[in-house]
Enzyme design. Structure first.
Site, short mmCIF file in Angstrom:
data_model
loop_
_atom_site.label_atom_id
_atom_site.label_comp_id
_atom_site.label_asym_id
_atom_site.label_seq_id
_atom_site.Cartn_x
_atom_site.Cartn_y
_atom_site.Cartn_z
N SER A 5 0.83 -1.21 0.00
CA SER A 5 0.00 0.00 0.00
C SER A 5 0.87 1.26 0.00
CB SER A 5 -0.92 0.01 1.22
OG SER A 5 -1.43 1.32 1.39
N HIS A 14 -1.07 -1.23 -4.23
CA HIS A 14 -2.39 -0.93 -3.67
C HIS A 14 -2.48 0.59 -3.45
CE1 HIS A 14 -5.94 -2.07 -1.21
NE2 HIS A 14 -5.56 -1.10 -0.39
N ASP A 36 -4.70 3.63 -2.08
CA ASP A 36 -5.80 3.97 -1.17
C ASP A 36 -6.30 5.39 -1.40
OD1 ASP A 36 -6.06 1.65 0.68
OD2 ASP A 36 -3.93 2.06 1.00
N MET A 41 -8.90 8.24 -0.40
CA MET A 41 -9.77 8.62 0.73
C MET A 41 -10.30 10.04 0.53
SD MET A 41 -7.38 7.31 3.81
CE MET A 41 -6.71 5.63 3.83
N HIS A 78 -8.17 1.07 -4.17
CA HIS A 78 -9.11 0.87 -3.07
C HIS A 78 -9.80 2.20 -2.80
CE1 HIS A 78 -9.52 -0.13 1.55
NE2 HIS A 78 -10.69 -0.01 0.96
N MET A 105 -12.07 4.58 -0.95
CA MET A 105 -12.77 4.83 0.32
C MET A 105 -13.45 6.18 0.17
SD MET A 105 -9.81 3.35 2.78
CE MET A 105 -8.63 3.36 1.45
N MET A 159 -11.42 -5.97 5.00
CA MET A 159 -10.61 -5.06 5.81
C MET A 159 -10.32 -5.69 7.18
SD MET A 159 -10.01 -2.40 3.99
CE MET A 159 -9.15 -1.49 5.29
N PHE A 191 -6.52 4.72 7.93
CA PHE A 191 -5.13 4.98 8.29
C PHE A 191 -4.27 3.72 8.15
CE2 PHE A 191 -7.91 7.83 10.53
CZ PHE A 191 -7.32 9.07 10.30
N ASP A 245 -6.56 -6.54 3.89
CA ASP A 245 -5.94 -5.21 3.98
C ASP A 245 -6.03 -4.67 5.40
OD1 ASP A 245 -5.05 -2.62 3.54
OD2 ASP A 245 -6.79 -2.00 2.36
N GLY A 246 -4.85 -4.41 5.99
CA GLY A 246 -4.80 -3.75 7.29
C GLY A 246 -4.01 -4.51 8.32
N GLY A 273 1.15 -2.19 4.03
CA GLY A 273 1.56 -0.80 3.91
C GLY A 273 2.80 -0.53 4.74
C1 DX5 Z 1 -6.39 1.64 5.38
C2 DX5 Z 1 -5.89 1.26 4.01
C3 DX5 Z 1 -4.78 0.29 4.01
C4 DX5 Z 1 -3.53 0.74 4.71
C5 DX5 Z 1 -2.77 -0.46 5.12
O1 DX5 Z 1 -7.57 2.32 5.25
O2 DX5 Z 1 -6.94 0.68 3.27
O3 DX5 Z 1 -4.49 -0.12 2.67
O4 DX5 Z 1 -2.71 1.55 3.92
O5 DX5 Z 1 -1.66 -0.10 5.86
P1 DX5 Z 1 -1.03 -1.08 6.94
O6 DX5 Z 1 -0.55 -2.30 6.18
O7 DX5 Z 1 0.07 -0.29 7.53
O8 DX5 Z 1 -2.11 -1.43 7.91
ZN ZN Z 2 -6.43 -0.22 1.33
#
Ligand code: DX5
Ligand code: ZN
Length: 222
Positions: free
Chosen positions: A8, A33, A35, A37, A66, A68, A137, A143, A175-176, A197
């Site tokens: 990510s 990936h 993200d 937002m 992804h 959001m 998720m 975050f 993811d997460g 990430g």
């Molecule tokens: C959170 C994101 C993730 C995030 C993952 O909302 O969707 O993709 O970047 O980061 P890590 O792997 O650090 O949890």
């Molecule tokens: Zn994500």
């Protein structure tokens, strides 16, 4: 089914994003990936269409986007044009998931549907025959760097079971909070696309860390 690492970019040093993508691509990473937002669906703002469009010039990696954002149907075409290969949207973010799916299909991108930790698998069952990917998720979205929710693996197991029973072929992405310690459990539950990430971009040597993940992903297949 192939096991895939999708680092990510949210945890990257954005000033060096192009360079870091190159490093990961050379290390054998296939997906990135991305993200997106909007400060509405999640309490954070990241990056959007122009950034993705710009990164598209720097890499051949698969863009695993992804979204959001609320009412993702408004921006599907724009993200596809910017270079998204897979478009994941949240089932909680739209009144009409079927419409979002058909919009994605029209662009030629792959379809992905995503569920937050509190959303049960039953919410997306009606759409499973129309998706290339389901994203589960394992943190509340918004975050990077949060703690992995192990109890979400039940949902991954359930999805893997439905996939088998219904003879479907969607990928299961998690993811997460995934790191080198818990990734094996995630694969065992039935996921085959792994987002990481902070576990990748927080490493001193991101290429080395990516290779460590890839090794585990490959070993699980043999
Ligand atoms: C959170 C994101 C993730 C995030 C993952 O909302 O969707 O993709 O970047 O980061 P890590 O792997 O650090 O949890
Ligand atoms: Zn994500």
């Amino acid at each position: 089914m192939e096991n895939i690492l999708s680092p990510s970019l949210l945890s990257a040093d954005f000033g060096k994003a192009a360079q870091q993508l190159k490093q990961l691509e050379e290390a054998g990473v296939q997906y990135i990936h991305l993200d997106v937002m909007d400060g509405m669906f999640v309490p954070n703002i990241s990056f959007g269409i122009p950034v993705i469009q710009s990164l598209r010039k720097d890499t051949h990696m698969v863009f695993d986007v992804h979204l959001m954002i609320v009412e993702p149907e408004r921006y599907i075409e724009a993200f596809a044009k910017a270079g998204a290969d897979i478009i994941n949207f949240h089932v909680e973010a739209t009144k009409n998931p079927q419409k979002v799916l058909s919009k994605i299909k029209q662009t030629g991108a792959k379809t992905g549907i995503t569920i937050k930790p509190k959303t049960p698998v039953s919410e997306i069952v009606p759409y499973l025959k129309d998706v290339d990917m389901v994203l589960v998720m394992t943190v509340e979205p918004g975050f990077g760097g949060q703690k992995f929710m192990a109890e979400q693996m039940e949902k991954v197991e359930k999805l893997a079971q439905i996939r088998k029973e219904e003879k479907l072929s969607f990928d299961i992405e998690v993811d997460g909070g995934v790191d080198l310690k818990n990734v094996e459990g995630v694969l065992n539950a039935g996921a085959n696309v792994i987002v990481a990430g902070s576990a990748v971009f927080g490493a001193e040597d991101i290429a080395k860390r990516a290779k460590e993940f890839l090794k585990i992903l490959q070993e699980k297949l043999s």
